[in-house]
Design a protein around this motif. Structure first.
Motif, PDB file in Angstrom:
ATOM      1  N   ARG A   1      61.477 -38.402 -32.911  1.00 50.58           N
ATOM      2  CA  ARG A   1      61.288 -38.026 -31.502  1.00 50.58           C
ATOM      3  C   ARG A   1      59.828 -37.764 -31.163  1.00 50.58           C
ATOM      4  N   GLY A   2      59.057 -37.444 -32.165  1.00 54.01           N
ATOM      5  CA  GLY A   2      57.652 -37.176 -31.891  1.00 54.01           C
ATOM      6  C   GLY A   2      57.463 -35.842 -31.195  1.00 54.01           C
ATOM      7  N   VAL A   3      56.251 -35.532 -30.884  1.00 50.79           N
ATOM      8  CA  VAL A   3      55.915 -34.276 -30.210  1.00 50.79           C
ATOM      9  C   VAL A   3      55.196 -34.613 -28.909  1.00 50.79           C
ATOM     10  N   ARG A   4      55.752 -34.076 -27.825  1.00 53.07           N
ATOM     11  CA  ARG A   4      55.138 -34.330 -26.515  1.00 53.07           C
ATOM     12  C   ARG A   4      54.726 -33.014 -25.899  1.00 53.07           C
ATOM     13  N   ARG A   5      53.574 -33.036 -25.323  1.00 53.14           N
ATOM     14  CA  ARG A   5      53.109 -31.830 -24.625  1.00 53.14           C
ATOM     15  C   ARG A   5      53.815 -31.729 -23.272  1.00 53.14           C
ATOM     16  N   SER A   6      54.045 -30.508 -22.881  1.00 50.17           N
ATOM     17  CA  SER A   6      54.641 -30.288 -21.570  1.00 50.17           C
ATOM     18  C   SER A   6      53.652 -30.695 -20.480  1.00 50.17           C
ATOM     19  N   SER A   7      54.214 -31.127 -19.359  1.00 54.19           N
ATOM     20  CA  SER A   7      53.369 -31.538 -18.241  1.00 54.19           C
ATOM     21  C   SER A   7      52.586 -30.340 -17.703  1.00 54.19           C
TER      22      SER A   7
ATOM     23  N   ALA B   1      61.309 -26.741 -10.711  1.00 54.60           N
ATOM     24  CA  ALA B   1      60.163 -27.430 -11.315  1.00 54.60           C
ATOM     25  C   ALA B   1      59.456 -26.543 -12.333  1.00 54.60           C
ATOM     26  N   LEU B   2      59.514 -25.228 -12.127  1.00 49.28           N
ATOM     27  CA  LEU B   2      58.883 -24.294 -13.070  1.00 49.28           C
ATOM     28  C   LEU B   2      59.730 -24.033 -14.314  1.00 49.28           C
ATOM     29  N   THR B   3      60.974 -24.491 -14.283  1.00 51.76           N
ATOM     30  CA  THR B   3      61.901 -24.147 -15.363  1.00 51.76           C
ATOM     31  C   THR B   3      61.383 -24.507 -16.752  1.00 51.76           C
ATOM     32  N   PRO B   4      60.822 -25.732 -16.986  1.00 53.02           N
ATOM     33  CA  PRO B   4      60.331 -26.025 -18.338  1.00 53.02           C
ATOM     34  C   PRO B   4      59.280 -25.031 -18.825  1.00 53.02           C
ATOM     35  N   ALA B   5      58.365 -24.646 -17.938  1.00 50.42           N
ATOM     36  CA  ALA B   5      57.351 -23.674 -18.332  1.00 50.42           C
ATOM     37  C   ALA B   5      57.960 -22.303 -18.576  1.00 50.42           C
ATOM     38  N   LEU B   6      58.961 -21.937 -17.749  1.00 53.19           N
ATOM     39  CA  LEU B   6      59.606 -20.640 -17.927  1.00 53.19           C
ATOM     40  C   LEU B   6      60.424 -20.602 -19.204  1.00 53.19           C
ATOM     41  N   VAL B   7      61.033 -21.739 -19.546  1.00 56.36           N
ATOM     42  CA  VAL B   7      61.766 -21.817 -20.814  1.00 56.36           C
ATOM     43  C   VAL B   7      60.807 -21.564 -21.982  1.00 56.36           C
TER      44      VAL B   7
ATOM     45  N   ASP C   1      65.332 -23.944 -30.607  1.00 48.87           N
ATOM     46  CA  ASP C   1      65.872 -25.272 -30.299  1.00 48.87           C
ATOM     47  C   ASP C   1      65.802 -25.546 -28.800  1.00 48.87           C
ATOM     48  N   ALA C   2      66.109 -24.517 -27.979  1.00 53.38           N
ATOM     49  CA  ALA C   2      66.046 -24.690 -26.528  1.00 53.38           C
ATOM     50  C   ALA C   2      64.627 -24.968 -26.062  1.00 53.38           C
ATOM     51  N   VAL C   3      63.658 -24.244 -26.667  1.00 53.16           N
ATOM     52  CA  VAL C   3      62.260 -24.444 -26.273  1.00 53.16           C
ATOM     53  C   VAL C   3      61.749 -25.794 -26.758  1.00 53.16           C
ATOM     54  N   ARG C   4      62.131 -26.178 -27.990  1.00 55.27           N
ATOM     55  CA  ARG C   4      61.642 -27.444 -28.549  1.00 55.27           C
ATOM     56  C   ARG C   4      62.184 -28.645 -27.784  1.00 55.27           C
ATOM     57  N   ASN C   5      63.402 -28.520 -27.252  1.00 49.91           N
ATOM     58  CA  ASN C   5      64.030 -29.622 -26.520  1.00 49.91           C
ATOM     59  C   ASN C   5      64.121 -29.260 -25.030  1.00 49.91           C
ATOM     60  N   ARG C   6      62.962 -29.038 -24.419  1.00 48.98           N
ATOM     61  CA  ARG C   6      62.949 -28.624 -23.015  1.00 48.98           C
ATOM     62  C   ARG C   6      63.502 -29.706 -22.097  1.00 48.98           C
ATOM     63  N   GLY C   7      63.344 -30.962 -22.503  1.00 39.80           N
ATOM     64  CA  GLY C   7      63.876 -32.033 -21.662  1.00 39.80           C
ATOM     65  C   GLY C   7      65.371 -31.945 -21.511  1.00 39.80           C
ATOM     66  N   ARG C   8      66.042 -31.349 -22.504  1.00 38.00           N
ATOM     67  CA  ARG C   8      67.482 -31.162 -22.421  1.00 38.00           C
ATOM     68  C   ARG C   8      67.822 -29.783 -21.867  1.00 38.00           C
ATOM     69  N   THR C   9      67.056 -28.780 -22.246  1.00 38.85           N
ATOM     70  CA  THR C   9      67.363 -27.405 -21.866  1.00 38.85           C
ATOM     71  C   THR C   9      67.015 -27.116 -20.409  1.00 38.85           C
ATOM     72  N   ALA C  10      65.844 -27.566 -19.963  1.00 39.28           N
ATOM     73  CA  ALA C  10      65.374 -27.219 -18.620  1.00 39.28           C
ATOM     74  C   ALA C  10      66.346 -27.659 -17.531  1.00 39.28           C
TER      75      ALA C  10
END
Length: 943
Positions: free
Chosen positions: A432-438, A482-488, A508-517
């Motif tokens: 999956r690699g590592v992606r920085r949050s926007s 829109a702030l949810t990923p950062a708040l997670v 796990d929730a923080v690492r997979n923000r694309g799924r959690t947010a």
């Protein structure tokens, strides 16, 4: 163009096969999208089917006739009417002369040669299995062809001879009777047999019986007049059949000259232009239809609600598409390895949304049609009328279906973009690699949140527009989403201090923000709506409770009876005392002028009235003939004058004759007033009636003449009886009674009195059994008296809050459960790795439970904060509107009617506590219970 077409066609085929391969995930997303489509399509079909065409309306009003002629009782003077037969208005100006009233020549207005059917309606009390039931009476020859369509016969037959009646289904249900049963009417000894059961298509819940002309109404009128009981209020109309072109608009206008209104089938089907309707040409006529602004506001509110609903569905479905894209990453990698570019990857994932959205549209619409068809009898019973037809609007259903397709596409946009950015190597190897949050998204979210809050507060404090408040709240909620990923990510800061399972779940929730947010945002949206409604409901309940005006002290009981000179009052007093738990009983009488059977303010011959005299020095200037000359500032000042203050309570009689027990029943703790009544002195609660220690009661012998003098703004003559009076304390509340006159004093002054009612004090409220026994006793007496029990404020907002909490819990647990299921699917390799390194079986259960609880907790916390804003905005808007109305009332001098508005804002802490504690815990326990503790160990990367 052809190349693009084939690319999209291939993408749709891949998406269709992928959806069929993973049926569980596809069914889950389809259900989320199809459920609201089912509801909207069912609602559309229900509303369209219940909406009658003009022809159907005329059939239910006119039967098979061409027109119905009715007498508006305007004395037969020429008049105008609307094309639909309503709004009869006499021709001419009646500002300086009495308004016309009285019967017109209904039969004389019927065109020559027309077929007619007389239709008479009234009401009566019929004796049933349970007692007396107020029932509508319909007298006509129901078997006449002109009556076809007015009523629908369900069983039996319509009456065709004397002594027979037919009854509506609702009447039979309410009365406990059936076809073949007999009944009698109050005031008549004749028994009538029920021979048929029917229904009124427009009024399914009406208690009505149908009989031949002259069966009930004429005999009842004679009997009731003989017994001095209230009449039946019978009115007649004629159904008319002409043939040919029917009853034209010109014929309607000609009939109007005789003071008769007409409801015409031909005119209703082809109404004349407004220029040919005399009523619409009058200067005082105004069109009360909704303005374009109000229609636009309604559309905007509906659009906001639909938009937020689509947002929530997209947020719930988005993670599913994201997980689906990751599960199919190897397949997408193969597309890239064989020459496909990012456009093709995006097309495949978007096609998944298109396929499932289209399937959801078909399934939701079909289920909506089937559900509406199956529940048609239930829906008709709930609305109280039969459908005109099963009206399917294909274009509207197609539009609703397109909403599902658009929702599916919107839910797949973010997963499509994310998948297209993945390298081919990472997709093929499963890394999956590592992606920085926007870094841009939080800035956009923060800006949208701030702007939304500003718009909401501006709309609440500077405008009267609910739409602005709703729009600002929606924008603020989108900003928080829109702030949810950062708040997670911020929530992840606390993970280091937690035990193993919650720490793994949070990381796990923080690492997979694309799924959690998106999952957290979905819970946020569900909770925000519930918190908003709960906050508004709690605030409104506090306001309503504060504004509630008790008619009596808590637990007190009263009844007032004006019939037949108080003939039934002593029996009613005894019935209440026998069936209820009574501490103090205070009998009250009323003063009568003229015949003892006269009601208050009756204008019948031989009836008079009495009224309290207000000294000129105590007359409110707002109630004088010169009040029109007062300026707004003067009106505002006078509205606070003690002479202009009106009681917020009402009593049928301002002056009652009673002893000191009345004060005890009304909880008036004033020893001086009690002593005054015992000594034969009157007690006054309204200081405006007191003049030099006395009150005056004017005795008027002719009520009819008094009404005419009042209309002419002239003094009404009458003898004034003066009585020494004790002025009660200002704090004493008499609940509408202004003067209590001792019986001995009234007798000494020669005043005639009759029983009027009673007041009772009680230490406990009557239960259901006691109420039923009292109702049975009153039925035996044959009286119309209603016994009032002061139960205090009994708002139902507590039930609403409980329902909202339960609803929010279910939605939140469902959303969190969906997210957990997707997380387990997405994190299956990690769970297998845990098993491979020797983690105990319970770790899998606890990890799943905490994953669900973490998502629920984050969503509830953010949703609670987001939901308070729209409620505050709406309450501030209401406060602004009520203050505006109050200021206008003050300028008109009506400020004395109420205090300044109080619009509190109350946070429902109990509801928030239930959401913040019970919902996450419940979601975690449920997830742990349904998760298997063991799983097969396999390689991390599968072929």
């Amino acid at each position: 163009m052809n190349r693009s077409y084939h690319a999209w066609r291939a993408a749709v085929r891949i998406a269709r096969r992928d959806a069929w391969r993973y049926k569980g995930r596809s069914t889950l997303v389809l259900a989320m999208i199809a459920l609201p489509i089912l509801g909207v399509s069912a609602a559309d079909l229900t509303l369209r089917s219940a909406e009658l065409s003009t022809e159907q309306k005329m059939e239910r009003v006119l039967g098979a006739a061409d027109a119905r002629l009715e007498d508006p009782r305007l004395g037969g003077v020429p008049m105008h009417q609307a094309p639909d037969g309503r709004n009869p208005t006499p021709v001419g100006n009646f500002d300086e002369k009495p308004w016309p009233e009285g019967p017109g020549d209904l039969k004389g207005a019927i065109p020559a040669g027309a077929k007619t059917l007389k239709d008479t309606s009234g009401s009566a009390k019929l004796r049933t299995e349970h007692g007396l039931l107020s029932t509508d009476i319909h007298e006509l020859v129901a078997t006449d062809p002109l009556a076809d369509g007015l009523m629908t016969l369900n069983s039996g037959r319509f009456p065709d001879k004397a002594g027979e009646i037919a009854a509506t289904s609702h009447f039979l249900e309410s009365s406990g009777l059936d076809i073949g049963s007999t009944l009698t009417a109050r005031g008549l000894d004749t028994e009538f047999r029920i021979v048929g059961e029917y229904e009124l298509p427009n009024e399914l819940k009406t208690d009505e019986i149908t009989a031949l002309p002259g069966t009930f109404l004429a005999p009842l009128d004679k009997a009731l007049k003989a017994d001095d009981l209230p009449g039946t209020g019978a009115t007649s109309s004629y159904l008319v059949a002409l043939g040919g072109d029917g009853f034209t608009w010109n014929m309607v206008k000609k009939t109007n000259t005789r003071g008769i209104t007409v409801t015409s089938r031909a005119v209703s089907l082809n109404p004349p232009p407004d220029s040919e309707v005399p009523l619409y040409q009058q200067e005082e006529w105004s069109d009360y239809e909704e303005s374009n602004a109000s229609k636009a506001a309604a559309i905007a509110v509906v659009g906001t609600v639909v938009g937020l609903a689509m947002l929530e569905i997209c947020l719930l479905a988005g993670p599913a598409f994201a997980v689906g894209a990751r599960r199919s990453s190897r397949q997408l990698g193969l597309v890239g390895a064989n020459g496909g570019d990012r456009r093709h990857i995006r097309a495949i994932v978007l096609s998944g949304g298109l396929v499932i959205g289209a399937a959801a549209a078909v399934v939701g619409t079909a289920l909506g049609l089937l559900l509406t068809f199956a529940l048609r009898p239930v829906l008709e019973g709930y609305m109280g009328q039969r459908f005109g037809s099963f009206d399917i609007r294909p274009l509207e259903l197609l539009g609703i279906g397109l909403l599902a397709v658009v929702t599916g596409l919107l839910a797949a946009i973010v997963p499509a973009i994310t998948s297209s950015r993945q390298t081919v190597l990472a997709a093929l190897t499963g890394r999956r690699g590592v992606r920085r949050s926007s870094r841009v998204l939080p800035i956009v979210g923060l800006s949208a949140t701030g702007l939304g809050i500003a718009i909401t507060l501006y709309g609440a404090t500077s405008t009267d527009s609910v739409v602005v408040v709703a729009g600002g709240s929606a924008l603020a909620e989108l900003g928080i989403v829109a702030l949810t990923p950062a708040l997670v990510g911020l929530f992840g800061k606390i993970g280091g201090r937690l035990p193993l399972s919650p720490r793994l779940a949070l990381r796990d929730a923080v690492r997979n923000r694309g799924r959690t947010a998106p999952a957290v945002a979905a819970v946020l949206a569900a909770v925000a709506g519930t918190v908003a409604v709960a906050t508004y409901a709690a605030s409104d309940e506090v306001q309503q409770r504060a504004a509630y005006q008790a008619q009596l002290p808590a637990g007190a009981i009263t009844f007032q009876n004006m019939e037949a000179g108080g003939r039934d009052v002593p029996a009613i007093r005894n019935a209440v005392q026998k069936n209820y738990s009574i501490d103090v009983r205070a009998d009250v009488d009323r003063i009568v002028v003229g015949k003892p059977s006269c009601e208050a303010y009756s204008t019948e011959k031989g009836c008079g009235r009495h009224e309290l005299v207000v000294p000129k020095a105590n007359v409110c200037a707002l109630h004088t003939d010169d009040s029109d000359k007062l300026s707004p500032a003067q009106r505002r000042k006078l509205s606070q004058d003690w002479r202009c203050k009106e009681s917020e309570h009402y009593s049928e009689q301002e002056v009652v004759v009673a002893n000191e027990k009345l004060l005890s029943a009304l909880a008036v703790n004033d020893p001086a007033s009690v002593s005054a009544l015992k000594s034969g002195k009157a007690v006054a609660f309204d200081h405006r009636n007191v003049d030099k220690g006395k009150i005056g009661i004017k005795l008027i012998t002719d009520s009819a003449k008094a009404e005419q003098l009042i209309e002419q703004r002239k003094e009404v003559p009458g003898k004034v009886a003066s009585f020494p009076v004790h002025q009660a304390a200002k704090s004493a509340e008499s609940y509408g009674i202004k003067v209590v006159l001792p019986p001995s004093t009234a007798k000494t002054a020669g005043l005639a009195t009759v029983p009027f009612g009673a007041y009772f004090s009680s230490d406990k409220l009557p239960n259901s059994t006691q109420q039923q026994k009292l109702n049975a006793a009153l039925d035996q007496l044959g009286t119309d008296s209603a016994v009032y029990v002061e139960k205090g404020y009994t708002g139902d907002n507590s039930i609403i809050l409980l329902s909202l909490t339960i609803f929010a819990g279910l939605v939140t647990i469902g959303a969190a459960g969906i997210a957990t299921g997707l997380a387990q699917t997405d994190a299956e390799p990690d769970l297998k790795t845990l098993a491979a390194v020797g983690a105990p079986p319970r770790v899998r259960k606890t990890l799943s439970g905490f994953q669900c609880g973490v998502v629920a907790a984050m969503g509830v916390i953010l949703g609670s904060a987001a939901g308070v804003l729209p409620a505050i905005g709406l309450r501030l808007t209401e406060e602004r509107q009520e203050l505006k109305w109050y200021e206008e009332a003050m300028d008109q001098g009506y400020g004395y009617l109420s205090d300044a508005p109080n619009v509190p804002i109350v946070i429902p802490w109990a509801t928030l506590a239930a959401l913040l504690i019970l919902v996450p815990v419940g979601a975690a326990l449920l997830a742990a219970l349904v998760t298997r503790s063991r799983t097969a160990v396999s390689r991390r990367a599968e072929a």
